[in-house]
Design a protein around this motif. Structure first.
Motif, PDB file in Angstrom:
ATOM      1  N   ARG A 378       0.872  -1.170   0.000  1.00 48.95           N
ATOM      2  CA  ARG A 378       0.000   0.000   0.000  1.00 48.95           C
ATOM      3  C   ARG A 378       0.909   1.220   0.000  1.00 48.95           C
ATOM      4  O   ARG A 378       2.081   1.140   0.392  1.00 48.95           O
ATOM      5  CB  ARG A 378      -0.911   0.020   1.227  1.00 48.95           C
ATOM      6  N   GLY A 379       0.371   2.351  -0.448  1.00 50.55           N
ATOM      7  CA  GLY A 379       1.258   3.494  -0.531  1.00 50.55           C
ATOM      8  C   GLY A 379       0.548   4.799  -0.815  1.00 50.55           C
ATOM      9  O   GLY A 379      -0.651   4.841  -1.118  1.00 50.55           O
ATOM     10  N   LEU A 380       1.340   5.845  -0.733  1.00 46.31           N
ATOM     11  CA  LEU A 380       0.876   7.210  -0.957  1.00 46.31           C
ATOM     12  C   LEU A 380       1.957   7.942  -1.738  1.00 46.31           C
ATOM     13  O   LEU A 380       3.158   7.747  -1.485  1.00 46.31           O
ATOM     14  CB  LEU A 380       0.629   7.909   0.381  1.00 46.31           C
ATOM     15  N   GLY A 381       1.547   8.763  -2.698  1.00 43.76           N
ATOM     16  CA  GLY A 381       2.530   9.480  -3.506  1.00 43.76           C
ATOM     17  C   GLY A 381       2.045  10.842  -3.941  1.00 43.76           C
ATOM     18  O   GLY A 381       0.844  11.123  -3.972  1.00 43.76           O
ATOM     19  N   THR A 448       6.754  -7.048   3.940  1.00 44.57           N
ATOM     20  CA  THR A 448       5.781  -7.338   4.988  1.00 44.57           C
ATOM     21  C   THR A 448       5.262  -6.027   5.566  1.00 44.57           C
ATOM     22  O   THR A 448       5.739  -4.935   5.235  1.00 44.57           O
ATOM     23  CB  THR A 448       6.408  -8.176   6.115  1.00 44.57           C
ATOM     24  N   GLU A 449       4.307  -6.136   6.460  1.00 41.67           N
ATOM     25  CA  GLU A 449       3.718  -4.949   7.080  1.00 41.67           C
ATOM     26  C   GLU A 449       4.722  -4.201   7.953  1.00 41.67           C
ATOM     27  O   GLU A 449       4.457  -3.061   8.365  1.00 41.67           O
ATOM     28  CB  GLU A 449       2.512  -5.369   7.921  1.00 41.67           C
ATOM     29  N   ASP A 450       5.883  -4.803   8.201  1.00 43.49           N
ATOM     30  CA  ASP A 450       6.947  -4.139   8.971  1.00 43.49           C
ATOM     31  C   ASP A 450       8.042  -3.563   8.081  1.00 43.49           C
ATOM     32  O   ASP A 450       9.065  -3.076   8.595  1.00 43.49           O
ATOM     33  CB  ASP A 450       7.580  -5.127   9.963  1.00 43.49           C
ATOM     34  N   ASP A 451       7.870  -3.628   6.762  1.00 40.86           N
ATOM     35  CA  ASP A 451       8.873  -3.149   5.818  1.00 40.86           C
ATOM     36  C   ASP A 451       8.359  -1.915   5.076  1.00 40.86           C
ATOM     37  O   ASP A 451       7.173  -1.834   4.728  1.00 40.86           O
ATOM     38  CB  ASP A 451       9.223  -4.237   4.795  1.00 40.86           C
ATOM     39  N   TYR A 452       9.281  -0.981   4.799  1.00 41.34           N
ATOM     40  CA  TYR A 452       8.903   0.275   4.164  1.00 41.34           C
ATOM     41  C   TYR A 452       9.912   0.631   3.083  1.00 41.34           C
ATOM     42  O   TYR A 452      11.068   0.200   3.110  1.00 41.34           O
ATOM     43  CB  TYR A 452       8.859   1.410   5.197  1.00 41.34           C
ATOM     44  N   ALA A 453       9.460   1.451   2.142  1.00 48.48           N
ATOM     45  CA  ALA A 453      10.353   1.945   1.091  1.00 48.48           C
ATOM     46  C   ALA A 453       9.868   3.320   0.646  1.00 48.48           C
ATOM     47  O   ALA A 453       8.677   3.636   0.730  1.00 48.48           O
ATOM     48  CB  ALA A 453      10.391   0.985  -0.097  1.00 48.48           C
ATOM     49  N   ALA A 454      10.802   4.131   0.175  1.00 52.01           N
ATOM     50  CA  ALA A 454      10.481   5.450  -0.374  1.00 52.01           C
ATOM     51  C   ALA A 454      11.173   5.594  -1.716  1.00 52.01           C
ATOM     52  O   ALA A 454      12.352   5.255  -1.870  1.00 52.01           O
ATOM     53  CB  ALA A 454      10.922   6.559   0.577  1.00 52.01           C
ATOM     54  N   GLU A 455      10.447   6.091  -2.697  1.00 53.06           N
ATOM     55  CA  GLU A 455      10.955   6.256  -4.057  1.00 53.06           C
ATOM     56  C   GLU A 455      10.932   7.735  -4.438  1.00 53.06           C
ATOM     57  O   GLU A 455       9.918   8.423  -4.273  1.00 53.06           O
ATOM     58  CB  GLU A 455      10.091   5.456  -5.036  1.00 53.06           C
ATOM     59  N   ALA A 478      14.907   4.168  -1.215  1.00 47.48           N
ATOM     60  CA  ALA A 478      15.411   3.844   0.120  1.00 47.48           C
ATOM     61  C   ALA A 478      14.546   2.727   0.692  1.00 47.48           C
ATOM     62  O   ALA A 478      13.312   2.787   0.619  1.00 47.48           O
ATOM     63  CB  ALA A 478      15.362   5.072   1.019  1.00 47.48           C
ATOM     64  N   LEU A 479      15.181   1.709   1.252  1.00 47.38           N
ATOM     65  CA  LEU A 479      14.477   0.554   1.797  1.00 47.38           C
ATOM     66  C   LEU A 479      14.738   0.442   3.290  1.00 47.38           C
ATOM     67  O   LEU A 479      15.885   0.476   3.729  1.00 47.38           O
ATOM     68  CB  LEU A 479      14.940  -0.729   1.092  1.00 47.38           C
ATOM     69  N   TRP A 480      13.662   0.320   4.073  1.00 48.83           N
ATOM     70  CA  TRP A 480      13.753   0.062   5.505  1.00 48.83           C
ATOM     71  C   TRP A 480      13.171  -1.318   5.766  1.00 48.83           C
ATOM     72  O   TRP A 480      11.954  -1.492   5.856  1.00 48.83           O
ATOM     73  CB  TRP A 480      12.991   1.123   6.297  1.00 48.83           C
ATOM     74  N   LEU A 481      14.058  -2.313   5.846  1.00 50.45           N
ATOM     75  CA  LEU A 481      13.671  -3.703   6.008  1.00 50.45           C
ATOM     76  C   LEU A 481      13.750  -4.085   7.485  1.00 50.45           C
ATOM     77  O   LEU A 481      14.717  -3.727   8.164  1.00 50.45           O
ATOM     78  CB  LEU A 481      14.604  -4.591   5.185  1.00 50.45           C
TER      79      LEU A 481
END
Length: 518
Positions: A378-381, A448-455, A478-481
């Motif tokens: 899911r995301g927002l941009g 997973t629901e605990d992982d995030y990324a920004a483009e 950027a990846l926050w695993l």
């Protein structure tokens, strides 16, 4: 008698074509040449793997950090009349400079393929148009401009019929795969139950300032359509794989899957729309649901996806904001996957929301680092599109934020940290029993629901002349695993040995493309 029945449709089509008035054939050629240079790093988001070895090059597909590529597409149109024409569309490349298997090494020769080859004709005395052959068939999505379900160059037949000034209908049948399976143990069973067919219907409704298109598609896939050995969703000898249909990871009893049905069934329903009555304001939306049922719960997949976009066109550009959500897997690998299935999604359409994370580049450059589709995220941009402050150049800048929707508990099964007695793991994309966050999903990462990324991305188009463009794309992810021991981090095996965590890094890529359009 059977042979006569098979020949009857061919005679009917031949008779209909004979009734079409044919004049002198007019030929035309159009297409483009593209030369691209690019430099990047971190393609698989790993600096050092679990074995402690440093990942070199770009990080995916064995590519170097720097590479040059070229591609040319030539379309030949043969037009006899408004009611009869033919199209052949050739593609040369994409050729990686210096790489022999892609025709880029000295003396190796380039690769030529037929991208499209189809016949357009009108059924006499009707308003029905027919297209037969290898063609692009795409389901609509007014938010991304790239279907999350089906958008492919595929062999098939499509019919379109205008119903009124504001309504029309398109129906199609396509055969993506057939006769690709070889049974090594029983040769006479070669190509048995290995066809994959889809049937679809769209109903575009269009009036001033408003349009909406409901659609539906169903499919039937033979039990051997994607089989490789005992793997139901494996990549067979011809590399056809149902990775968009299969769960990313599933577990089966060690006795196998003999009770799967001869043909799996699938269906998708969707609707996409756009409101522009308050021009220059535009609002669009899309919602899809899909399901695949093989008769074995662990092999099945169902889920949904929705997206919205709002933008306002100004003299100097178009600012916009958008969001999406797609369902993700629960924590049980023995039941149905909750990610929406897809059939060769985004093959041709460029995802306008995410040019680097998804399949979205306009060039032959790198993309799809996070996935071919938004499934499991899911995301927002926000974006500033078509910024035209200076003459003969436009720029688009965007920022996207991602979060996975898959249960964090799935990571333990995928990496082998968690097991279930009597069950064996399967990873269709990797062809083995365990994998990792960047290899379990054949179409990108498994977040997973605990992982995030920004483009963050910028695309600039400089028009050097009427037919020559210089296109520049610069992107960063950027990846926050979650590297805790309960998700993607290191862990101790039952025998006491240690499995280390990956050392992750961010990904970036810059490319320059010189494009000649004619």
């Amino acid at each position: 008698m059977a042979a006569r029945m098979l020949l009857l449709p061919l005679f009917v089509v031949a008779a209909l074509l004979a009734a079409v008035e044919v004049r002198a054939v007019e030929f035309s050629i159009r297409g483009f040449w593209m030369i691209m240079l690019e430099q990047g790093e971190g393609g698989n988001f790993v600096k050092r793997g679990r074995d402690g070895r440093q990942v070199g090059g770009w990080g995916r597909w064995g590519e170097d950090r720097f590479r040059g590529k070229s591609c040319a597409r030539l379309q030949l149109d043969a037009v006899a009349s408004e009611a009869l024409s033919g199209v052949v569309y050739f593609e040369i490349g994409s050729t990686t400079w210096g790489e022999a298997r892609k025709g880029g090494a000295m003396g190796s020769g380039g690769g030529l393929e037929i991208k499209h080859s189809y016949l357009n004709w009108n059924i006499p005395s009707t308003r029905i148009k027919c297209r037969m052959g290898i063609q692009r068939i795409a389901l609509p999505d007014f938010v991304t401009n790239a279907s999350q379900v089906f958008d492919a160059d595929v062999a098939g037949v499509a019919f379109s019929l205008p119903l009124s000034e504001w309504a029309s209908m398109t129906a199609f049948w396509a055969r993506p795969f057939n006769d690709n399976w070889t049974d090594e143990e029983i040769p006479r069973r070669r190509n048995f139950q290995d066809n994959a067919d889809v049937w679809g219907l769209t109903l575009p409704l269009d009036s001033d300032g408003f349009r909406v298109t409901p659609w539906g598609m169903m499919g039937a896939f033979g039990a051997n359509a994607f089989r490789a050995g005992d793997e139901y969703y494996g990549r067979n000898a011809y590399l056809t794989g149902g990775l968009g249909l299969s769960p990313a990871f599933y577990m089966l009893p060690q006795r196998g899957v003999a009770h799967a049905r001869a043909y799996a069934t699938a269906f998708w329903l969707g609707v996409t729309g756009e409101i522009a009555v308050a021009d220059p304001f535009r609002f669009s939306w899309s919602a899809d649901y899909g399901s695949v049922d093989s008769g074995v719960s662990a092999l099945n997949r169902h889920g949904w996806y929705a997206a919205v976009l709002a933008e306002y066109k100004l003299d100097w550009g178009t600012p916009g904001i958008y969001a999406w959500y797609s369902s993700g897997d629960d924590g049980n690998p023995r039941n149905v996957s909750e990610r929406m299935p897809s059939m060769e999604a985004n093959n041709e359409g460029s995802n306008k929301l995410s040019p680097f994370g998804m399949l979205g580049t306009w060039t032959v450059g790198r993309d799809a680092l996070l996935g071919f589709t938004f499934m499991g995220t899911r995301g927002l941009g926000v974006r500033l599109a078509d910024i035209g402050v200076f003459d003969r150049q436009t720029h688009t800048f965007r920022v996207n934020f991602y979060q996975g929707t898959n249960a964090a508990g799935m990571a333990g099964y995928i990496t082998g940290r968690k097991t279930i007695d009597g069950y064996q793991g399967h990873v269709p994309a990797a062809g083995r029993q365990i994998a990792d966050f960047n290899s379990v999903n054949g179409y990108g990462l498994y977040l997973t629901e605990d992982d995030y990324a920004a483009e963050i991305g910028l695309r600039s188009d400089f028009q050097l002349s009427d037919k020559v463009h210089l296109l520049m794309e610069a992107n960063y992810i950027a990846l926050w695993l979650d590297q805790s021991s309960s998700v993607w981090g290191g862990y101790d095996r039952a025998d006491g040995s240690r499995v280390h965590a990956n050392s992750t890094r961010d990904a970036w890529n810059v490319n320059l493309s010189f494009i000649y359009l004619f």
